[in-house]
Design a protein around this motif. Structure first.
Motif, PDB file in Angstrom:
ATOM      1  N   MET A 140      60.556  77.863  41.731  1.00  9.33           N
ATOM      2  CA  MET A 140      59.091  77.788  41.139  1.00  9.33           C
ATOM      3  C   MET A 140      58.328  78.116  42.471  1.00  9.33           C
ATOM      4  N   ARG A 141      56.964  78.281  42.159  1.00  4.17           N
ATOM      5  CA  ARG A 141      56.041  78.985  43.095  1.00  4.17           C
ATOM      6  C   ARG A 141      55.503  77.564  43.845  1.00  4.17           C
ATOM      7  N   ARG A 142      54.951  77.962  45.107  1.00  2.00           N
ATOM      8  CA  ARG A 142      54.620  77.276  46.078  1.00  2.00           C
ATOM      9  C   ARG A 142      53.491  76.161  45.458  1.00  2.00           C
ATOM     10  N   ASP A 143      52.606  76.360  44.480  1.00  5.32           N
ATOM     11  CA  ASP A 143      51.472  75.476  44.040  1.00  5.32           C
ATOM     12  C   ASP A 143      52.253  74.628  43.222  1.00  5.32           C
ATOM     13  N   ALA A 171      47.610  65.699  51.646  1.00  6.07           N
ATOM     14  CA  ALA A 171      48.043  65.750  53.068  1.00  6.07           C
ATOM     15  C   ALA A 171      49.483  65.653  52.952  1.00  6.07           C
ATOM     16  N   TYR A 172      49.958  64.921  51.994  1.00 10.03           N
ATOM     17  CA  TYR A 172      51.483  64.713  51.847  1.00 10.03           C
ATOM     18  C   TYR A 172      52.171  65.641  51.257  1.00 10.03           C
ATOM     19  N   ALA A 173      51.635  66.317  50.381  1.00  4.79           N
ATOM     20  CA  ALA A 173      52.475  67.373  49.558  1.00  4.79           C
ATOM     21  C   ALA A 173      52.323  68.507  50.621  1.00  4.79           C
ATOM     22  N   ASN A 174      51.253  68.883  51.263  1.00  3.54           N
ATOM     23  CA  ASN A 174      50.995  70.045  52.027  1.00  3.54           C
ATOM     24  C   ASN A 174      51.898  69.840  53.459  1.00  3.54           C
ATOM     25  N   THR A 175      52.056  68.529  54.068  1.00  2.08           N
ATOM     26  CA  THR A 175      52.736  68.563  55.238  1.00  2.08           C
ATOM     27  C   THR A 175      54.365  68.719  54.865  1.00  2.08           C
ATOM     28  N   ILE A 176      54.797  68.154  53.675  1.00  2.00           N
ATOM     29  CA  ILE A 176      56.174  68.390  53.502  1.00  2.00           C
ATOM     30  C   ILE A 176      56.571  69.826  53.206  1.00  2.00           C
ATOM     31  N   LEU A 177      55.662  70.474  52.468  1.00  2.00           N
ATOM     32  CA  LEU A 177      55.879  71.999  52.249  1.00  2.00           C
ATOM     33  C   LEU A 177      56.129  72.661  53.759  1.00  2.00           C
ATOM     34  N   ALA A 178      54.973  72.755  54.595  1.00  2.00           N
ATOM     35  CA  ALA A 178      54.821  73.244  55.785  1.00  2.00           C
ATOM     36  C   ALA A 178      56.004  72.851  56.523  1.00  2.00           C
ATOM     37  N   LEU A 179      56.343  71.657  56.853  1.00  2.03           N
ATOM     38  CA  LEU A 179      57.558  71.335  57.509  1.00  2.03           C
ATOM     39  C   LEU A 179      58.888  71.836  57.103  1.00  2.03           C
ATOM     40  N   ALA A 180      59.044  71.901  55.727  1.00  4.37           N
ATOM     41  CA  ALA A 180      60.135  72.487  55.191  1.00  4.37           C
ATOM     42  C   ALA A 180      60.423  73.864  55.403  1.00  4.37           C
ATOM     43  N   GLU A 181      59.403  74.599  55.662  1.00 12.76           N
ATOM     44  CA  GLU A 181      59.256  76.245  55.918  1.00 12.76           C
ATOM     45  C   GLU A 181      59.582  76.198  57.299  1.00 12.76           C
ATOM     46  N   GLY A 215      62.989  77.885  58.827  1.00  9.40           N
ATOM     47  CA  GLY A 215      62.865  79.005  60.047  1.00  9.40           C
ATOM     48  C   GLY A 215      61.856  80.114  59.524  1.00  9.40           C
ATOM     49  N   GLN A 216      61.025  79.514  58.602  1.00  6.86           N
ATOM     50  CA  GLN A 216      59.795  80.456  58.036  1.00  6.86           C
ATOM     51  C   GLN A 216      58.508  80.030  58.812  1.00  6.86           C
ATOM     52  N   PRO A 217      57.648  80.926  58.851  1.00  4.59           N
ATOM     53  CA  PRO A 217      56.208  80.486  59.276  1.00  4.59           C
ATOM     54  C   PRO A 217      55.705  79.380  58.476  1.00  4.59           C
ATOM     55  N   ALA A 218      55.246  78.257  59.099  1.00  8.57           N
ATOM     56  CA  ALA A 218      54.792  77.309  58.259  1.00  8.57           C
ATOM     57  C   ALA A 218      53.524  77.384  57.554  1.00  8.57           C
ATOM     58  N   LYS A 219      53.316  77.015  56.211  1.00  5.54           N
ATOM     59  CA  LYS A 219      52.141  77.584  55.574  1.00  5.54           C
ATOM     60  C   LYS A 219      51.541  76.401  54.988  1.00  5.54           C
ATOM     61  N   PRO A 220      50.527  75.763  55.717  1.00  3.97           N
ATOM     62  CA  PRO A 220      49.900  74.106  55.129  1.00  3.97           C
ATOM     63  C   PRO A 220      49.502  74.271  53.931  1.00  3.97           C
ATOM     64  N   GLY A 221      49.274  75.293  53.161  1.00  2.00           N
ATOM     65  CA  GLY A 221      48.618  75.206  51.918  1.00  2.00           C
ATOM     66  C   GLY A 221      47.773  76.329  51.438  1.00  2.00           C
ATOM     67  N   GLN A 222      47.555  76.420  50.186  1.00  2.28           N
ATOM     68  CA  GLN A 222      46.516  77.414  49.714  1.00  2.28           C
ATOM     69  C   GLN A 222      45.159  77.364  50.269  1.00  2.28           C
ATOM     70  N   PRO A 223      44.724  78.301  51.073  1.00  2.79           N
ATOM     71  CA  PRO A 223      43.406  78.260  51.471  1.00  2.79           C
ATOM     72  C   PRO A 223      42.227  78.570  50.384  1.00  2.79           C
ATOM     73  N   ALA A 224      41.219  78.178  50.616  1.00  2.00           N
ATOM     74  CA  ALA A 224      40.015  78.276  49.630  1.00  2.00           C
ATOM     75  C   ALA A 224      39.865  79.740  49.004  1.00  2.00           C
ATOM     76  N   LYS A 225      39.965  80.449  50.373  1.00  2.00           N
ATOM     77  CA  LYS A 225      39.617  81.996  49.949  1.00  2.00           C
ATOM     78  C   LYS A 225      40.713  82.783  50.637  1.00  2.00           C
ATOM     79  N   PRO A 226      40.739  84.048  50.294  1.00  2.00           N
ATOM     80  CA  PRO A 226      41.947  84.819  51.071  1.00  2.00           C
ATOM     81  C   PRO A 226      41.302  85.125  52.398  1.00  2.00           C
ATOM     82  N   GLY A 227      42.490  85.225  53.464  1.00  2.46           N
ATOM     83  CA  GLY A 227      42.123  85.320  54.569  1.00  2.46           C
ATOM     84  C   GLY A 227      42.130  84.210  55.396  1.00  2.46           C
ATOM     85  N   GLN A 228      41.994  82.935  54.835  1.00  2.91           N
ATOM     86  CA  GLN A 228      41.626  81.570  55.700  1.00  2.91           C
ATOM     87  C   GLN A 228      43.046  81.074  55.907  1.00  2.91           C
TER      88      GLN A 228
END
Length: 434
Positions: free
Chosen positions: A361-364, A378-388, A392-405
């Motif tokens: 399933m997709r990240r969102d 914050a809970y969901a974003n932290t778990i996903l970022a730590l899992a990445e 060994g993947q670059p941590a992604k804290p969540g979907q930014p409001a605009k591309p490039g953020q």
């Protein structure tokens, strides 16, 4: 052989093997050995006759009479006192309760809970949860209901729900500031990711089996355990039973008056506070009842179970009502013990699977499922970022409001978020206690 008894022993029967007792005739007078010998001496052919013999006989008879009078007096005295000391045995089927009178030196222990717990105990009894073991638990809670669990919840609800600030409009000519996904500060680090990988290696069997059954990646499962309890090393400083009992019993504003007095304008909004307190009291009661039954199933004392301030227990921090619904016996020992790694991993994976987690399933979509475990961005974003990071993947804290953020979002850590020590206070049912 003739036997004669007086006093309290009269009337008792000796077994036949020891002889038969005969009651003396009324006309008989007991004789002393001296009188008996005197009579024999006067009546036998060679006995002493005359005045000397008669004198001896009269002396013996007088002595015997005196002994008889003494015996009669003693017997009467003993028989008169006997009713005060004789205790008759109870009749068949009769139960006698001896009422011990308390003394100032040693007052009896009541062993009963304090009156402040009576309404809650009555409610539990009506639902079939009662008995000496329940009374013993509440005796240990003391003689007052702690205002802290409900007081903290009232403060939280009042400030976040009732006093929530209105969003400020963007001044003309200015662009809105980008919304950065919140995360718990200090959690998504290389060191913590290494700790998670070591925990995975130590418990590879449970994570592998749970992943194959429920489809939840092991990196997500171990990251959830890290955010919840630091992999079982921070199970909560409180006791789930104490906190839930206090919260269930505190259902009116006067029971948390100190907390209410510190809230701005709370005195004018007691109706709203009272309504929310009743809701939270009912919720805590259901959780308390479930915790008692769960502890019984494990054969454990609930007062020995650590938990969060709102009653979540175990390495995966389930609320008690979720244990029968989603708890799984992962290690196969015949019981669901969320303080065991195997059961905790299987249970959290079962919960996520039942709330929509699917492989690939997709990240969102993952984000939305994790918020069902704890309704916090914050809970969901932290778990996903730590899992990445664990993977060994670059941590992604969540979907930014605009591309490039995304780059800026990776370092955004608002100060208002919870500290790493207590990132999630009401896991697995967070939406219920909001």
């Amino acid at each position: 052989m003739q036997a004669y008894q007086t006093g309290t022993d009269a009337g008792n029967h000796m077994p036949l093997a020891q002889g038969v007792r005969h009651a003396p005739q009324a006309s008989q007078t007991p004789q002393s050995p001296q009188a008996h010998q005197a009579l024999q001496a006067s009546d036998t052919p060679g006995g002493t006759g005359g005045w000397a013999g008669r004198a001896a006989l009269w002396r013996a008879l007088a002595s015997a009479a005196l002994c008889a009078l003494l015996l009669a007096g003693c017997s009467g005295t003993r028989q008169a006192a006997a009713p005060e000391s004789v205790v008759t045995p109870p009749a068949p089927g009769e139960v006698r309760v001896e009422s011990a009178q308390p003394t100032p030196e040693a007052p009896p222990a009541s062993g009963r809970p304090a009156p402040c717990w009576n309404p809650l105990l009555g409610r539990l009894a009506a639902d079939g949860v009662s008995g000496g073991r329940i009374d013993a638990l509440f005796v240990q809670l003391g003689d007052a209901v702690s205002p802290d669990p409900m007081g903290r919840k009232v403060k939280e609800l009042y400030t976040t729900k009732f006093l929530r600030p209105e969003p400020q409009p963007v001044p003309p000519g200015q662009k809105p500031k980008p919304v950065r996904p919140p995360m718990y500060p200090g959690v998504v680090t290389d060191e913590n990711a290494a700790r998670c990988r070591a925990f995975l290696a130590e418990n590879a069997r449970w994570f592998s089996l749970a992943e194959s059954r429920y489809g939840v990646p092991r990196e997500v499962a171990v990251s959830l355990l890290f955010v919840e309890t630091r992999l079982g090393t921070a199970l909560g400083k409180g006791n789930a039973f104490r906190n839930l009992a206090a919260m269930a019993a505190a259902d009116t504003p006067d029971m948390v008056s100190g907390y209410i007095a510190a809230l701005p304008g709370a005195g004018d909004n007691l109706d709203w506070i009272s309504q929310r307190m009743r809701q939270k009291s009912d919720w805590a009661y259901q959780e308390l009842k479930a915790l008692i039954r769960h502890a019984d199933a494990l054969g454990q004392d609930p007062l020995t179970m650590p938990g969060s301030i709102y009653g979540a227990v175990g390495i995966c921090q389930f609320m008690p009502t979720n244990i029968p619904a989603y708890g799984v016996d992962g290690d196969g020992d015949g019981r669901v013990d969320l303080f065991a790694v195997g059961d905790a991993v299987f249970s959290l994976s079962s919960y996520l699977n039942r709330h929509g987690w699917q492989p690939g399933m997709r990240r969102d979509a993952r984000y939305n499922v994790l918020k069902r475990y704890n309704n916090s961005a914050a809970y969901a974003n932290t778990i996903l970022a730590l899992a990445e990071k664990v993977a060994g993947q670059p941590a992604k804290p969540g979907q930014p409001a605009k591309p490039g953020q995304a780059g800026k979002a990776a370092t955004a850590q608002p100060k208002a978020q919870a500290t790493p020590a207590q990132p999630a206070k009401a896991s697995a049912t967070a939406s219920v206690v909001q």
